[in-house]
Design a protein around this motif. Structure first.
Motif, PDB file in Angstrom:
ATOM      1  N   THR A  71       0.845  -1.188   0.000  1.00  0.00           N
ATOM      2  CA  THR A  71       0.000   0.000   0.000  1.00  0.00           C
ATOM      3  C   THR A  71       0.882   1.240   0.000  1.00  0.00           C
ATOM      4  OG1 THR A  71      -0.188   0.034   2.409  1.00  0.00           O
ATOM      5  CG2 THR A  71      -1.894  -1.157   1.204  1.00  0.00           C
TER       6      THR A  71
ATOM      7  N   GLY B  98      -2.856   6.946  -2.342  1.00  0.00           N
ATOM      8  CA  GLY B  98      -4.120   6.240  -2.514  1.00  0.00           C
ATOM      9  C   GLY B  98      -4.018   5.046  -3.442  1.00  0.00           C
ATOM     10  N   ARG B  99      -2.807   4.555  -3.689  1.00  0.00           N
ATOM     11  CA  ARG B  99      -2.609   3.447  -4.625  1.00  0.00           C
ATOM     12  C   ARG B  99      -2.034   2.215  -3.924  1.00  0.00           C
ATOM     13  NH1 ARG B  99       1.213   5.768  -8.780  1.00  0.00           N
ATOM     14  NH2 ARG B  99       1.881   6.927  -6.982  1.00  0.00           N
TER      15      ARG B  99
ATOM     16  N   PRO C  57      -4.937   4.129   1.609  1.00  0.00           N
ATOM     17  CA  PRO C  57      -4.906   2.711   1.992  1.00  0.00           C
ATOM     18  C   PRO C  57      -3.729   2.440   2.924  1.00  0.00           C
ATOM     19  CG  PRO C  57      -4.080   2.991  -0.242  1.00  0.00           C
ATOM     20  CD  PRO C  57      -4.565   4.340   0.222  1.00  0.00           C
TER      21      PRO C  57
ATOM     22  N   GLU D 139      -5.666   1.284  -8.319  1.00  0.00           N
ATOM     23  CA  GLU D 139      -6.324   2.476  -7.774  1.00  0.00           C
ATOM     24  C   GLU D 139      -7.581   2.002  -7.037  1.00  0.00           C
ATOM     25  OE1 GLU D 139      -5.164   5.620  -8.264  1.00  0.00           O
ATOM     26  OE2 GLU D 139      -3.613   5.170  -9.736  1.00  0.00           O
ATOM     27  N   PRO D 140      -7.484   1.702  -5.730  1.00  0.00           N
ATOM     28  CA  PRO D 140      -8.624   1.125  -5.021  1.00  0.00           C
ATOM     29  C   PRO D 140      -9.762   2.101  -4.756  1.00  0.00           C
ATOM     30  CG  PRO D 140      -6.823   1.477  -3.515  1.00  0.00           C
ATOM     31  CD  PRO D 140      -6.307   1.789  -4.892  1.00  0.00           C
ATOM     32  N   GLY D 141      -9.543   3.397  -4.965  1.00  0.00           N
ATOM     33  CA  GLY D 141     -10.629   4.350  -4.817  1.00  0.00           C
ATOM     34  C   GLY D 141     -10.813   4.877  -3.387  1.00  0.00           C
ATOM     35  N   CYS D 142      -9.846   4.630  -2.536  1.00  0.00           N
ATOM     36  CA  CYS D 142      -9.909   5.204  -1.199  1.00  0.00           C
ATOM     37  C   CYS D 142      -8.767   6.200  -1.051  1.00  0.00           C
ATOM     38  CB  CYS D 142      -9.853   4.121  -0.115  1.00  0.00           C
ATOM     39  SG  CYS D 142      -8.371   3.108  -0.156  1.00  0.00           S
ATOM     40  N   GLY D 143      -8.887   7.080  -0.123  1.00  0.00           N
ATOM     41  CA  GLY D 143      -7.920   8.164  -0.002  1.00  0.00           C
ATOM     42  C   GLY D 143      -6.577   7.791   0.584  1.00  0.00           C
TER      43      GLY D 143
END
Length: 168
Positions: A138, A143-144, A166, A160-164
């Motif tokens: 992480t 955020g990647r 990880p 790119e999990p879409g969270c600010g």
């Protein structure tokens, strides 16, 4: 919210507390470490080696026979901010995420050799996938999540999990 640039507080002397949970009457063992900011740890398959990351040194501390002799060696990655570690038993290497240096070190404890793969600032957590062909690291602030080949020691892709932020 997580602060973007958290301030580190240095305290004198890092310590490790070893507990034998299999023996309820075993005395805890306190080990004085040669670094002030121990953070992550990884055990060898046989349990005769314990590696501790040292965020204030360039690498990790290796404890041989941690519950007995507690012999210590510093293994250098040459990079700052060793944060967490995972033991890759298939390739006989220690994988260490470095938050400050922004990448992951592949360390061969037997040969005291290391190589570094630059990823992005804030390398935070490591997960070795079943079969030990790849690791996911992480990259907190970006955020990647980096997907790394454990044998070739290179970047396969970035997710790119879409969270600010990880973390794990």
């Amino acid at each position: 919210p997580v602060e973007q640039a958290p301030k580190w507080v240095a305290a004198d002397g890092g310590r490790l507390l070893l507990l034998n949970t299999a023996l309820s009457d075993a005395e805890p063992i306190v080990v004085k470490l040669p670094c002030n900011r121990p953070h992550g740890s990884a055990w060898s398959d046989s349990g005769d080696r314990l590696w501790l990351t040292c965020e204030d040194r360039l690498g990790v501390v290796e404890l041989r026979d941690p519950g007995l002799r507690r012999e210590m060696t510093h293994l250098s990655s040459g990079k700052r901010g060793a944060h967490v570690a995972a033991w890759d038993s298939v390739h006989r290497q220690l994988v260490v995420a470095h938050t400050e240096a922004g990448g992951v070190a592949f360390m061969d404890p037997a040969a005291a050799e290391s190589s570094f793969l630059e990823l992005a600032p804030g390398a935070e957590a490591i997960h070795l996938l079943p079969g030990l062909k790849e690791a996911w690291i992480t990259l907190g602030p970006s955020g990647r999540v980096a997907v790394v080949d454990l044998l070739e020691r290179n970047l396969i892709t970035t997710l790119e999990p879409g969270c600010g932020f990880p973390i794990d």
